[in-house]
Design a protein around this motif. Structure first.
Motif, PDB file in Angstrom:
ATOM      1  N   GLY A   7       6.689 -10.623 -14.314  1.00  0.00           N
ATOM      2  CA  GLY A   7       5.507 -11.475 -14.036  1.00  0.00           C
ATOM      3  C   GLY A   7       4.548 -12.140 -13.072  1.00  0.00           C
ATOM      4  N   VAL A   8       5.316 -12.000 -11.834  1.00  0.00           N
ATOM      5  CA  VAL A   8       4.754 -11.987 -10.689  1.00  0.00           C
ATOM      6  C   VAL A   8       2.980 -11.540 -10.733  1.00  0.00           C
ATOM      7  N   ALA A   9       2.240 -12.762  -9.911  1.00  0.00           N
ATOM      8  CA  ALA A   9       0.569 -12.223 -10.157  1.00  0.00           C
ATOM      9  C   ALA A   9       0.326 -12.017  -9.492  1.00  0.00           C
ATOM     10  N   PRO A  10      -0.643  -9.951  -9.025  1.00  0.00           N
ATOM     11  CA  PRO A  10      -0.670  -9.315  -8.308  1.00  0.00           C
ATOM     12  C   PRO A  10      -1.307  -9.838  -6.678  1.00  0.00           C
ATOM     13  N   LYS A  11      -1.796 -11.066  -7.140  1.00  0.00           N
ATOM     14  CA  LYS A  11      -2.287 -11.796  -5.526  1.00  0.00           C
ATOM     15  C   LYS A  11      -0.770 -11.233  -4.199  1.00  0.00           C
ATOM     16  N   TYR A  12       0.094 -11.747  -4.779  1.00  0.00           N
ATOM     17  CA  TYR A  12       1.230 -11.372  -4.032  1.00  0.00           C
ATOM     18  C   TYR A  12       2.142 -10.578  -3.698  1.00  0.00           C
ATOM     19  N   PRO A  13       2.381  -9.505  -4.470  1.00  0.00           N
ATOM     20  CA  PRO A  13       2.250  -8.013  -3.308  1.00  0.00           C
ATOM     21  C   PRO A  13       1.104  -7.783  -2.817  1.00  0.00           C
ATOM     22  N   LEU A  14      -0.224  -8.075  -2.882  1.00  0.00           N
ATOM     23  CA  LEU A  14      -1.261  -7.167  -2.357  1.00  0.00           C
ATOM     24  C   LEU A  14      -1.016  -8.326  -1.305  1.00  0.00           C
ATOM     25  N   SER A  15      -1.070  -9.681  -1.067  1.00  0.00           N
ATOM     26  CA  SER A  15      -1.217 -10.283  -0.435  1.00  0.00           C
ATOM     27  C   SER A  15       0.352  -9.524   1.182  1.00  0.00           C
ATOM     28  N   ILE A  16       0.787  -9.813   0.295  1.00  0.00           N
ATOM     29  CA  ILE A  16       2.267  -9.265   1.684  1.00  0.00           C
ATOM     30  C   ILE A  16       2.217  -7.654   2.154  1.00  0.00           C
ATOM     31  N   GLY A  17       1.528  -7.030   0.914  1.00  0.00           N
ATOM     32  CA  GLY A  17       1.455  -5.654   1.852  1.00  0.00           C
ATOM     33  C   GLY A  17      -0.101  -5.249   2.062  1.00  0.00           C
ATOM     34  N   LEU A  18      -1.047  -6.630   2.293  1.00  0.00           N
ATOM     35  CA  LEU A  18      -2.461  -5.668   3.251  1.00  0.00           C
ATOM     36  C   LEU A  18      -1.344  -6.698   4.328  1.00  0.00           C
ATOM     37  N   VAL A  19      -0.715  -7.776   4.542  1.00  0.00           N
ATOM     38  CA  VAL A  19      -0.130  -8.314   6.185  1.00  0.00           C
ATOM     39  C   VAL A  19       0.728  -7.145   6.711  1.00  0.00           C
ATOM     40  N   LEU A  20       1.367  -6.119   5.346  1.00  0.00           N
ATOM     41  CA  LEU A  20       2.485  -5.526   6.212  1.00  0.00           C
ATOM     42  C   LEU A  20       1.745  -4.186   7.147  1.00  0.00           C
ATOM     43  N   ALA A  21       0.507  -4.323   6.626  1.00  0.00           N
ATOM     44  CA  ALA A  21      -0.444  -3.114   6.685  1.00  0.00           C
ATOM     45  C   ALA A  21      -0.739  -3.270   8.043  1.00  0.00           C
ATOM     46  N   VAL A  22      -1.355  -4.775   8.231  1.00  0.00           N
ATOM     47  CA  VAL A  22      -2.028  -4.972   9.685  1.00  0.00           C
ATOM     48  C   VAL A  22      -0.873  -4.842  10.538  1.00  0.00           C
ATOM     49  N   VAL A  23       0.282  -5.707  10.078  1.00  0.00           N
ATOM     50  CA  VAL A  23       1.563  -5.925  10.988  1.00  0.00           C
ATOM     51  C   VAL A  23       1.657  -3.972  11.826  1.00  0.00           C
ATOM     52  N   THR A  24       2.407  -3.807  10.565  1.00  0.00           N
ATOM     53  CA  THR A  24       2.601  -2.058  11.176  1.00  0.00           C
ATOM     54  C   THR A  24       1.541  -1.140  11.765  1.00  0.00           C
ATOM     55  N   ALA A  25       0.133  -1.226  11.645  1.00  0.00           N
ATOM     56  CA  ALA A  25      -0.885  -0.355  11.862  1.00  0.00           C
ATOM     57  C   ALA A  25      -0.994  -0.503  13.418  1.00  0.00           C
ATOM     58  N   THR A  26      -0.913  -1.916  13.879  1.00  0.00           N
ATOM     59  CA  THR A  26      -1.007  -2.244  14.392  1.00  0.00           C
ATOM     60  C   THR A  26       0.138  -2.371  15.319  1.00  0.00           C
ATOM     61  N   ALA A  27       1.483  -2.726  15.460  1.00  0.00           N
ATOM     62  CA  ALA A  27       2.833  -1.892  15.854  1.00  0.00           C
ATOM     63  C   ALA A  27       2.681  -0.616  15.917  1.00  0.00           C
ATOM     64  N   LEU A  28       1.983  -0.131  15.119  1.00  0.00           N
ATOM     65  CA  LEU A  28       2.469   1.301  15.848  1.00  0.00           C
ATOM     66  C   LEU A  28       0.762   2.445  16.680  1.00  0.00           C
ATOM     67  N   HIS A  29       0.289   1.783  16.694  1.00  0.00           N
ATOM     68  CA  HIS A  29      -1.369   1.511  17.659  1.00  0.00           C
ATOM     69  C   HIS A  29      -0.420   1.550  18.867  1.00  0.00           C
ATOM     70  N   HIS A  30       0.100   0.234  19.348  1.00  0.00           N
ATOM     71  CA  HIS A  30       0.668  -0.557  20.692  1.00  0.00           C
ATOM     72  C   HIS A  30       2.221   0.521  20.966  1.00  0.00           C
ATOM     73  N   ASN A  31       2.517   1.422  19.674  1.00  0.00           N
ATOM     74  CA  ASN A  31       3.554   1.609  20.191  1.00  0.00           C
ATOM     75  C   ASN A  31       3.071   2.568  20.349  1.00  0.00           C
ATOM     76  N   ASP A  32       3.949   3.963  21.579  1.00  0.00           N
ATOM     77  CA  ASP A  32       3.237   4.885  22.182  1.00  0.00           C
ATOM     78  C   ASP A  32       3.360   5.917  21.350  1.00  0.00           C
ATOM     79  N   ALA A  33       2.374   6.348  20.238  1.00  0.00           N
ATOM     80  CA  ALA A  33       2.494   6.783  18.763  1.00  0.00           C
ATOM     81  C   ALA A  33       2.297   7.980  19.295  1.00  0.00           C
TER      82      ALA A  33
END
Length: 140
Positions: free
Chosen positions: A14-40
């Motif tokens: 019964g968890v509303a979709p907005k919660y995993p969606l928000s967490i997923g979007l934040v995690l995507a930003v963090v990981t994509a930015t980290a991958l960009h700053h890592n010597d890819a």
């Protein structure tokens, strides 16, 4: 698969979709930015861990974003799903063309920069456009 599995379990509880969606979007930003700053260009352990977490994020994002796009239009859910898929594939073709055009054959920065930018745009669009509408609809 793990992100989609977790999303299914959260949905069943019964968890509303907005919660995993928000967490997923934040995690995507963090990981994509980290991958960009890592010597890819290096395929070290950090690159693998960041990539796995980024893919986990998409397992949270895609089902919830699709559900959010189809929810207001249940009578034409098939058309809404088709439009969602069309927009996703059209955007992917444009972005992949840009990646190919700017690839320098020495690093993965031409790939990680669009990943970070697209993730930031998605988070901003959800936070500034979709969430206020969700709140307004919930209040009525």
């Amino acid at each position: 698969m793990a992100g989609a599995f977790l999303n299914g379990r959260l949905s069943a509880r019964g968890v509303a979709p907005k919660y995993p969606l928000s967490i997923g979007l934040v995690l995507a930003v963090v990981t994509a930015t980290a991958l960009h700053h890592n010597d890819a260009g290096r395929l070290d352990a950090a690159c693998w861990v960041i990539s796995v977490l980024g893919n986990f994020a998409f397992g949270l994002i895609v089902p919830n974003a699709t559900e959010g796009a189809m929810q207001p239009l249940p009578q034409i859910a098939g058309a809404a799903a088709a439009a969602t898929g069309f927009i996703q594939m059209s955007t992917a073709s444009v972005v992949s063309g840009l990646v190919a055009m700017f690839h320098d054959e020495h690093s993965a920065l031409s790939m990680t920069a669009p990943m970070a930018i697209c993730s930031l745009v998605a988070l901003a669009a959800y936070s500034l456009l979709a969430r206020p509408v969700e709140r307004a609809v919930a209040q009525t």
